[in-house]
Design a protein around this motif. Structure first.
Motif, PDB file in Angstrom:
ATOM      1  N   PHE A  55     -63.814  51.845 -24.766  1.00 15.76           N
ATOM      2  CA  PHE A  55     -62.454  51.640 -25.221  1.00 15.76           C
ATOM      3  C   PHE A  55     -62.454  51.214 -26.681  1.00 15.76           C
ATOM      4  O   PHE A  55     -63.475  50.845 -27.226  1.00 15.76           O
ATOM      5  CB  PHE A  55     -61.763  50.574 -24.361  1.00 15.76           C
ATOM      6  CG  PHE A  55     -61.811  50.872 -22.894  1.00 15.76           C
ATOM      7  CD1 PHE A  55     -61.096  51.931 -22.375  1.00 15.76           C
ATOM      8  CD2 PHE A  55     -62.585  50.116 -22.029  1.00 15.76           C
ATOM      9  CE1 PHE A  55     -61.135  52.223 -21.015  1.00 15.76           C
ATOM     10  CE2 PHE A  55     -62.632  50.394 -20.680  1.00 15.76           C
ATOM     11  CZ  PHE A  55     -61.898  51.459 -20.178  1.00 15.76           C
ATOM     12  N   ARG A  56     -61.264  51.251 -27.298  1.00 11.48           N
ATOM     13  CA  ARG A  56     -61.132  50.788 -28.672  1.00 11.48           C
ATOM     14  C   ARG A  56     -60.027  49.746 -28.730  1.00 11.48           C
ATOM     15  O   ARG A  56     -59.249  49.598 -27.792  1.00 11.48           O
ATOM     16  CB  ARG A  56     -60.848  51.945 -29.616  1.00 11.48           C
ATOM     17  CG  ARG A  56     -59.536  52.637 -29.408  1.00 11.48           C
ATOM     18  CD  ARG A  56     -59.314  53.778 -30.397  1.00 11.48           C
ATOM     19  NE  ARG A  56     -58.008  54.369 -30.203  1.00 11.48           N
ATOM     20  CZ  ARG A  56     -56.886  53.913 -30.748  1.00 11.48           C
ATOM     21  NH1 ARG A  56     -56.938  52.869 -31.547  1.00 11.48           N
ATOM     22  NH2 ARG A  56     -55.732  54.491 -30.504  1.00 11.48           N
ATOM     23  N   LEU A  57     -59.958  49.011 -29.836  1.00 14.26           N
ATOM     24  CA  LEU A  57     -58.967  47.962 -30.014  1.00 14.26           C
ATOM     25  C   LEU A  57     -57.890  48.405 -30.991  1.00 14.26           C
ATOM     26  O   LEU A  57     -58.187  49.073 -31.984  1.00 14.26           O
ATOM     27  CB  LEU A  57     -59.616  46.693 -30.550  1.00 14.26           C
ATOM     28  CG  LEU A  57     -60.662  46.025 -29.673  1.00 14.26           C
ATOM     29  CD1 LEU A  57     -61.252  44.822 -30.387  1.00 14.26           C
ATOM     30  CD2 LEU A  57     -60.063  45.611 -28.358  1.00 14.26           C
ATOM     31  N   THR A  58     -56.655  47.994 -30.719  1.00 10.44           N
ATOM     32  CA  THR A  58     -55.573  48.217 -31.670  1.00 10.44           C
ATOM     33  C   THR A  58     -55.590  47.078 -32.682  1.00 10.44           C
ATOM     34  O   THR A  58     -56.356  46.122 -32.560  1.00 10.44           O
ATOM     35  CB  THR A  58     -54.210  48.256 -30.958  1.00 10.44           C
ATOM     36  OG1 THR A  58     -53.942  46.971 -30.394  1.00 10.44           O
ATOM     37  CG2 THR A  58     -54.179  49.323 -29.881  1.00 10.44           C
ATOM     38  N   SER A  59     -54.721  47.150 -33.679  1.00 14.64           N
ATOM     39  CA  SER A  59     -54.679  46.097 -34.690  1.00 14.64           C
ATOM     40  C   SER A  59     -54.227  44.758 -34.101  1.00 14.64           C
ATOM     41  O   SER A  59     -54.619  43.703 -34.595  1.00 14.64           O
ATOM     42  CB  SER A  59     -53.750  46.504 -35.834  1.00 14.64           C
ATOM     43  OG  SER A  59     -52.445  46.732 -35.347  1.00 14.64           O
ATOM     44  N   PHE A  60     -53.429  44.771 -33.036  1.00 12.78           N
ATOM     45  CA  PHE A  60     -53.011  43.528 -32.379  1.00 12.78           C
ATOM     46  C   PHE A  60     -54.115  42.965 -31.500  1.00 12.78           C
ATOM     47  O   PHE A  60     -54.173  41.775 -31.246  1.00 12.78           O
ATOM     48  CB  PHE A  60     -51.755  43.770 -31.537  1.00 12.78           C
ATOM     49  CG  PHE A  60     -51.223  42.526 -30.868  1.00 12.78           C
ATOM     50  CD1 PHE A  60     -50.506  41.592 -31.579  1.00 12.78           C
ATOM     51  CD2 PHE A  60     -51.460  42.290 -29.527  1.00 12.78           C
ATOM     52  CE1 PHE A  60     -50.024  40.439 -30.972  1.00 12.78           C
ATOM     53  CE2 PHE A  60     -50.986  41.153 -28.904  1.00 12.78           C
ATOM     54  CZ  PHE A  60     -50.261  40.224 -29.637  1.00 12.78           C
TER      55      PHE A  60
END
Length: 103
Positions: free
Chosen positions: A87-92
């Motif tokens: 998975f990847r992370l959003t800016s939040f």
């Protein structure tokens, strides 16, 4: 993995992210800079939940909190990373399924 299924699976993890972000914004500043470790315990918990999911991330955070006492030497204690990240992370800080460049 189906994007809809991945989104449903990631809901508990992202609810934990929201709870920890609210804690870090509202309650954590009241304590000031008192943590013996780097990153702070709340930042460690946030990273652990993002990296490992809600259940295992909370277990890692509890283990970290049990080591946070006046006789602990403290120091740098990073969240153990997974060998393969799905998975990847959003800016939040939300965890989302990676996009495959389609669309």
């Amino acid at each position: 993995m189906n994007p809809v299924l991945a989104t449903i699976i990631l809901i508990p993890r992202n609810v934990g992210v929201v709870v920890l972000r609210v804690y870090r914004a509202v309650i954590s500043p009241l304590y000031g800079d008192v943590c013996r470790f780097y990153p702070s315990c709340s930042a460690y918990a946030l990273g652990a939940v993002q990296e490992h999911g809600l259940a295992w991330g909370c277990a890692l955070a509890v283990r970290r909190l049990s080591r946070c006492h006046p006789w602990s030497p403290g120091g740098i204690d990073d969240v153990p990373l997974k060998s393969n990240r799905r998975f990847r992370l959003t800016s939040f800080g939300f965890v989302v399924a990676p996009s495959h460049g389609k669309g």
